[in-house]
Design an enzyme around this catalytic site. Sequence first.
Site, PDB file in Angstrom:
ATOM      1  N   CYS A   1     -50.565 115.074  -8.707  1.00  0.00           N
ATOM      2  CA  CYS A   1     -49.340 115.517  -8.051  1.00  0.00           C
ATOM      3  C   CYS A   1     -48.238 115.627  -9.098  1.00  0.00           C
ATOM      4  CB  CYS A   1     -48.918 114.533  -6.964  1.00  0.00           C
ATOM      5  SG  CYS A   1     -50.100 114.374  -5.607  1.00  0.00           S
ATOM      6  N   GLY A   2     -47.140 116.223  -8.719  1.00  0.00           N
ATOM      7  CA  GLY A   2     -46.004 116.346  -9.619  1.00  0.00           C
ATOM      8  C   GLY A   2     -44.795 115.640  -9.041  1.00  0.00           C
TER       9      GLY A   2
END
Length: 296
Positions: free
Chosen positions: A2-3
């Site tokens: 994820c970011g």
Amino acid sequence: MCGIVGLFLKKDELRPQLGDMLTDMLITMTDRGPDSAGIAIYGEESEGMVKITVQSDTPEEAFAELDGALTSAIHSPVSMKVIDTHAVLTVADSVEAKAIEVLEEKGLRIMGSGQTMEIYKEVGLPKDVASRFGLRDMGGSHGIGHTRMATESAVTTMGAHPFSTADDQCLVHNGSLSNHNQMRRKLAKKGVFTRSENDTEVGAAYISSRIADGATLGEALEGTIEDLDGFFTFVTGTKDGFGVVRDPIACKPAVMAETDDYVAFASEYRAFADLPGIDGARVWEPEPATVYFWER
């Protein structure tokens, strides 16, 4: 994978630019999480008032005259701002609990509440989510955001980050918690409940519970290192600022940058590319099992 992005502004004159800067950072992290995206913005405060952000898959029907119906139900004035699938209802802090109860009875999903915090999150590419909510036009003192690649739960609005489990508190997370079910049960025994099956919400609830018990933000984040198992990089937002902690192994990427104007966090340096003055910033990788936080 994820970011995560986060931005804490040190100077009030930059507040109108917060949404624009965060949006660019969020979109840059798209390939780390194309399933859904979300952002928490800490904006203006009205004394004695609380903002409750809700979501509906059928907003035209759900939000029609919602402010009037809620006013009648809680016997207190309500103002409402509708943005796409979300609505922000502002009520007196004395009737917050009753207002949330009524909204949940109406089948609305509570995204979060607080004196300054508004949360917007949906399924879809980050650029599309940002456009739907007009994130570029939002101002504030600080904010955190997340782009999700789902691994352990379904791709839904309620599975998107940030997760909020107390007023003006929220969390975004890259990683996976292995003892979240055990911790969920422990928190439930204390009267702390979660609304989704997502492991990140358990992390948010743990931090909120520690703060409610009298811990500082730094102490609550330090507790995650001992009490939560798995791989994690956490960024948590509060009314006064934001904090960062990584697990002792720190296998999830993270980078920070600081100038006289701001403190920024991201999963990768490229998210900083459009930030003003980034060439002169102090840039570093946060250490494992170490807490960093900035507050006003």
